[in-house]
Design a protein around this motif. Sequence first.
Motif, PDB file in Angstrom:
ATOM      1  N   VAL A   1       0.860  -1.181   0.000  1.00 20.15           N
ATOM      2  CA  VAL A   1       0.000   0.000   0.000  1.00 20.15           C
ATOM      3  C   VAL A   1       0.895   1.229   0.000  1.00 20.15           C
ATOM      4  O   VAL A   1       1.869   1.301   0.759  1.00 20.15           O
ATOM      5  CB  VAL A   1      -0.933   0.012   1.233  1.00 20.15           C
TER       6      VAL A   1
ATOM      7  N   THR B   1       1.037   5.414   0.423  1.00 21.31           N
ATOM      8  CA  THR B   1       0.381   6.635   0.875  1.00 21.31           C
ATOM      9  C   THR B   1       1.453   7.686   1.093  1.00 21.31           C
ATOM     10  O   THR B   1       2.640   7.361   1.214  1.00 21.31           O
ATOM     11  CB  THR B   1      -0.464   6.419   2.145  1.00 21.31           C
TER      12      THR B   1
ATOM     13  N   GLU C   1      -6.545   1.016   5.245  1.00 26.01           N
ATOM     14  CA  GLU C   1      -7.138   2.199   4.608  1.00 26.01           C
ATOM     15  C   GLU C   1      -7.862   3.066   5.634  1.00 26.01           C
ATOM     16  O   GLU C   1      -7.715   4.289   5.643  1.00 26.01           O
ATOM     17  CB  GLU C   1      -8.091   1.799   3.493  1.00 26.01           C
TER      18      GLU C   1
ATOM     19  N   VAL D   1      -4.378   6.360  -1.066  1.00 24.03           N
ATOM     20  CA  VAL D   1      -4.360   4.957  -0.653  1.00 24.03           C
ATOM     21  C   VAL D   1      -4.389   4.138  -1.942  1.00 24.03           C
ATOM     22  O   VAL D   1      -5.426   4.033  -2.588  1.00 24.03           O
ATOM     23  CB  VAL D   1      -5.556   4.580   0.249  1.00 24.03           C
TER      24      VAL D   1
END
Length: 132
Positions: free
Chosen positions: A30, A32, A93, A107
């Motif tokens: 992920v 971010t 998330e 995200v």
Amino acid sequence: MTSLMTGRYAFGRLSVPSGSSAMTVETMVVLTTCGNDEDARVLARLLVEQRLAACVNAVSQVASTYRWKGEVLEDRETLLIIKTTALRLAAVEQTIREHSKYELPEVIALPVTAGGADYLAWVGESVAELKD
């Protein structure tokens, strides 16, 4: 393992024993961004402490160019690279959204299609929910 194994590498999903049956764990990365190193450090630590991420890498001073509210902007941000599983993705998330200082936090989740079998197994074990 339900996936193809070649030497030390796994391709696809890992099957890990859970009691008498096997469950499938899909490793995810992920991405971010945070506005500064301190915000990134706090979020990274929170994700690992809550067993939502096995590991989080912080890359400081990423140059970001983006369109926001009709303007093209440039900023320096800290990129977080979060290793987790598909089972923990929704919680990752949610945590990012709750703790981000951005109006619209990034995200982006990418499935891991290949990697070191031992490493992928460690990711799954590190984020597995603890049973009492």
